[in-house]
Design an enzyme around this catalytic site. Sequence first.
Site, PDB file in Angstrom:
ATOM      1  N   PHE A 152       0.843  -1.202   0.000  1.00  0.00           N
ATOM      2  CA  PHE A 152       0.000   0.000   0.000  1.00  0.00           C
ATOM      3  C   PHE A 152       0.877   1.251   0.000  1.00  0.00           C
ATOM      4  O   PHE A 152       0.535   2.273   0.587  1.00  0.00           O
ATOM      5  CB  PHE A 152      -0.939  -0.010   1.205  1.00  0.00           C
ATOM      6  N   ARG A 154       2.727   4.578  -1.218  1.00  0.00           N
ATOM      7  CA  ARG A 154       2.565   5.676  -2.179  1.00  0.00           C
ATOM      8  C   ARG A 154       3.948   6.064  -2.663  1.00  0.00           C
ATOM      9  O   ARG A 154       4.855   6.226  -1.844  1.00  0.00           O
ATOM     10  CB  ARG A 154       1.943   6.908  -1.502  1.00  0.00           C
ATOM     11  N   CYS A 260      -0.498   3.227 -10.928  1.00  0.00           N
ATOM     12  CA  CYS A 260      -1.358   2.334 -10.140  1.00  0.00           C
ATOM     13  C   CYS A 260      -2.850   2.565 -10.371  1.00  0.00           C
ATOM     14  O   CYS A 260      -3.542   1.662 -10.848  1.00  0.00           O
ATOM     15  CB  CYS A 260      -1.042   2.480  -8.659  1.00  0.00           C
TER      16      CYS A 260
HETATM   17  C1  UGA Z   1      -1.367   4.567  -4.906  1.00  0.00           C
HETATM   18  C2  UGA Z   1      -1.974   4.296  -3.519  1.00  0.00           C
HETATM   19  O1  UGA Z   1      -2.167   5.523  -2.822  1.00  0.00           O
HETATM   20  C3  UGA Z   1      -1.041   3.385  -2.701  1.00  0.00           C
HETATM   21  O2  UGA Z   1      -1.651   3.073  -1.458  1.00  0.00           O
HETATM   22  C4  UGA Z   1      -0.800   2.118  -3.503  1.00  0.00           C
HETATM   23  O3  UGA Z   1       0.092   1.242  -2.818  1.00  0.00           O
HETATM   24  C5  UGA Z   1      -0.191   2.465  -4.846  1.00  0.00           C
HETATM   25  O4  UGA Z   1      -1.108   3.323  -5.557  1.00  0.00           O
HETATM   26  C6  UGA Z   1       0.045   1.197  -5.612  1.00  0.00           C
HETATM   27  O5  UGA Z   1      -0.924   0.490  -5.922  1.00  0.00           O
HETATM   28  O6  UGA Z   1       1.214   0.805  -5.794  1.00  0.00           O
HETATM   29  P1  UGA Z   1       0.503   6.227  -5.873  1.00  0.00           P
HETATM   30  O7  UGA Z   1       0.048   5.799  -7.245  1.00  0.00           O
HETATM   31  O8  UGA Z   1       1.948   6.255  -5.567  1.00  0.00           O
HETATM   32  O9  UGA Z   1      -0.169   5.309  -4.732  1.00  0.00           O
HETATM   33  O10 UGA Z   1      -0.023   7.705  -5.681  1.00  0.00           O
HETATM   34  P2  UGA Z   1      -1.177   8.461  -4.860  1.00  0.00           P
HETATM   35  O11 UGA Z   1      -0.545   9.311  -3.828  1.00  0.00           O
HETATM   36  O12 UGA Z   1      -2.222   7.535  -4.429  1.00  0.00           O
HETATM   37  O13 UGA Z   1      -1.742   9.422  -6.014  1.00  0.00           O
HETATM   38  C7  UGA Z   1      -2.324   8.899  -7.204  1.00  0.00           C
HETATM   39  C8  UGA Z   1      -2.848  10.005  -8.084  1.00  0.00           C
HETATM   40  O14 UGA Z   1      -3.979  10.634  -7.495  1.00  0.00           O
HETATM   41  C9  UGA Z   1      -1.842  11.136  -8.336  1.00  0.00           C
HETATM   42  O15 UGA Z   1      -1.926  11.552  -9.683  1.00  0.00           O
HETATM   43  C10 UGA Z   1      -2.312  12.231  -7.390  1.00  0.00           C
HETATM   44  O16 UGA Z   1      -1.918  13.512  -7.789  1.00  0.00           O
HETATM   45  C11 UGA Z   1      -3.814  12.041  -7.454  1.00  0.00           C
HETATM   46  N1  UGA Z   1      -4.540  12.562  -6.278  1.00  0.00           N
HETATM   47  C12 UGA Z   1      -4.319  12.041  -5.046  1.00  0.00           C
HETATM   48  C13 UGA Z   1      -5.505  13.558  -6.460  1.00  0.00           C
HETATM   49  O17 UGA Z   1      -5.740  14.030  -7.586  1.00  0.00           O
HETATM   50  N2  UGA Z   1      -6.209  14.011  -5.368  1.00  0.00           N
HETATM   51  C14 UGA Z   1      -6.000  13.496  -4.123  1.00  0.00           C
HETATM   52  O18 UGA Z   1      -6.692  13.953  -3.164  1.00  0.00           O
HETATM   53  C15 UGA Z   1      -5.032  12.508  -3.959  1.00  0.00           C
END
Ligand code: UGA
Length: 429
Positions: A152, A154, A260
């Site tokens: 999980f 990030r 992801c």
């Molecule tokens: C995500 C999950 O958060 C992790 O828990 C998981 O382990 C991982 O995928 C995975 O499957 O390996 P990650 O892809 O690194 O992690 O990034 P996030 O921080 O979740 O952000 C994903 C996207 O959503 C980004 O483009 C971010 O900018 C966007 N985001 C995030 C938003 O637009 N709004 C938010 O409130 C949060």
Amino acid sequence: MKITIIGTGYVGLVTGTCFAEGGHEVTCVDSDVNKVKVLQEGGMPIYEPGLAGLVQKNVAAGRLAFTSSTQEGVERSEVIFIAVPTPALPDGSVDLSYIESVSRDIAAGMTGYRIVVDKSTVPVKTGEKVAETIKRYGKPQLEFDVVSNPEFLREGFAVEDFMKPDRVVVGVSSQRPVAAMQEIYAPYQAPVIITDINSAELIKHAANSFLALKISYINAISVLCEASGGNVQEVARGMGMDSRIGGKFLEASLGFGGSCFPKDLSAFIHIAETLGYNFGLLKEVQRINSAQMDRFVKKISDTLWIVKGKSLGVLGLAFKQNTDDVRNSPAIELCQRLQAAGARLRVHDPQAMEKAGAILKEVTYVADMNEVAEGCDALIIATEWPEFKRLDLERVRRGLSHPIIFDGRNLFDPAEMERLGFLYKSIGR
Ligand code: UGA
């Protein structure tokens, strides 16, 4: 405990390093000989805050080693983690060929009882297939257990997430591997959920899809805010303080990206289909996400009228803050769409310019964030790097030929930006 990790991508390298930091003796295996060489010589194949220092420290302490031989890794440890890529196929399903081939290599290298732990994100029922494969290709008398232990982490916060997890999910089909899994995770003081393998595999896709849903939900609310004069950040604050909802992942944006969420959503929709369920809710999550990008592009073209021939500054290329990863980056997609509309781009990212260089051509890469707007018709903020909040706005305003900012990440206060003389357009405010 002796642990082997097969695959040293983001997940494998962080997992192996953090296990070593927890006191375990870790062997990291990768079939990419060059990557292994880089790691053995103290280099880093990726940017992840805090990781390089931990790798150096644990290599020096003799707890972390790298090899390109799976055989060696399988012989050395009783517990073997699989952390290889599971990329998307064109129909949205998951390519499990790396998992299959590693399972065969493990089977071939086994000399006694092994616990084979799947950490890669896989469709439900993959554990059953891994067990079948090891049984088929291994020596008949050798015993083993397959465990599902989804990650999980990030990107950008992976070390922190690993060292202080909210929970650890362990899916098993017998009691035998449970004690070893508990011992492995003991240093991290998190609740360990012991469940069956299918549930563990489902937890991963269900969690990522729910987080993506939360983002699309707030992005849909941002449309209503823009149409009604509300402020999406105020709405998110008021919603998020209800502990049943929670305030995290309610930041409206130009859409989610990365390696992801987009992939896992498609995979989960496909998995549901193979199980006889039409996951229409998640299809809507995807639709809202791409509509959010369309709306942002339209906001830019509506304001500038003609994009062709305009010079635009873009801050942020990574798919989010704290990473150099540009895979499925909304920022890159935005740049490509603006280029296709005929704009000339000056771009900056604190970490991702090298990786962006391979896919984003014919743009000017600018080393200093404060210089990116120089001579441009407008500035666009596409990634929420914290340093962008410390932008020298006075200098940016002087540099722009027109003081226009499009903020896809809501970094600044609209009233303050207006006071500074900007035409400032953000998301849902
Ligand atoms: C995500 C999950 O958060 C992790 O828990 C998981 O382990 C991982 O995928 C995975 O499957 O390996 P990650 O892809 O690194 O992690 O990034 P996030 O921080 O979740 O952000 C994903 C996207 O959503 C980004 O483009 C971010 O900018 C966007 N985001 C995030 C938003 O637009 N709004 C938010 O409130 C949060």
